[in-house]
Enzyme design. Structure first.
Site: not given
Length: 201
Positions: A103, A105, A131, A134
Site C-alpha cells: 500500500h 502508506e 485501510c 495502514c
C-alpha cells in the site's frame, strides 16, 4: 473541521474555508502526483509524509521493488488481476493478506525507514482513506495527522461491526492527540466501496 455523515466511517472534514486548508491541499496535490506512478489493477493511491513543512517520504501502491508489476501485461498480483478480470468475484476490499501489492502508506513508512527517517509527529497525506492495516501502522508510528482525499464505505448491511472497529481505532487515535480527516476540495468525490471482512455468521 466537522463530523461526516453516519453512513461513512468516522472522520473529520477539512473544508476550503478552514485556515489550514491551503497547506493540506498543497500536500494532497503532491500525493496526487505521486499516485500517478502507481501500477495497480485495483485502486491507485499516492501518499506523502510531511513534518515541519518538509517532505520526509512518499510512495504509491504497487508490487515490491523488482517484482512483476500489477499491470495487465505483467500481472504481478493475482488478487488484483482477478479483481480486474472478474469484478463480480467480490474481492473489492477483501483478502488484503494475500495481495502482493504494497500500500502507498506502507511504502511511505518503509522508504523513510530505509533512509533512516523517523515519522513520529509527521502528517501523512494519502489519496485514499487508509485501510485497517495502514491505519494501525500509522498510529503505531505516532504520526500526528492523517489526511485523505477519497473515503471508503463498508457497504454490506452486515458490516456494522467494521464501522464500529474502525471508529474505535480512530477514536483512540484522536484521544491521543491525532488528527484524522478527509480533505474537501470542492470537487465531488465518490466514496470507494469496501466489502471488508465478511458478514457475521
Amino acid at each position: 473541521m466537522d463530523s461526516a455523515g453516519s453512513r461513512q466511517l468516522a472522520f473529520d472534514v477539512v473544508r476550503p474555508g478552514d485556515q489550514a486548508w491551503p497547506k493540506h491541499d498543497f500536500y494532497m496535490r503532491l500525493a496526487g502526483v505521486v499516485e500517478s506512478g502507481a501500477k495497480c489493477l485495483g485502486s491507485r493511491v499516492g501518499a506523502v509524509a510531511v513534518r515541519d513543512d518538509r517532505v520526509l517520504g512518499m510512495g504509491y501502491n504497487g508490487t515490491p521493488s523488482g517484482y512483476p508489476n500489477c499491470t495487465e501485461q505483467e500481472r504481478g498480483c493475482q488478487r488484483c488481476a482477478l479483481r480486474h478480470d472478474a469484478p463480480a468475484a467480490g474481492l473489492t476490499g477483501r483478502l488484503y493478506d494475500i495481495c502482493v501489492c504494497v500500500h502507498a502508506e506502507q511504502n511511505v513508512v518503509v522508504t523513510a525507514a530505509r533512509f533512516g527517517v523517523g515519522l513520529a509527529d509527521a502528517w501523512v497525506y494519502t489519496t485514499l482513506q487508509p485501510c485497517f492495516g495502514c491505519l494501525k501502522e500509522l498510529m503505531q508510528l505516532r504520526v500526528h495527522g492523517i489526511v485523505f482525499l477519497r473515503p471508503w464505505t463498508a457497504h454490506h448491511p452486515d458490516y456494522g461491526w467494521v464501522e464500529a472497529e474502525y471508529t474505535g481505532l480512530v477514536t483512540h487515535y484522536r484521544g491521543r492527540g491525532g488528527v484524522f480527516a478527509r480533505l474537501e476540495t470542492g470537487v465531488p468525490v465518490e466514496a470507494v466501496g469496501a466489502a471488508i471482512g465478511g458478514p457475521l455468521a
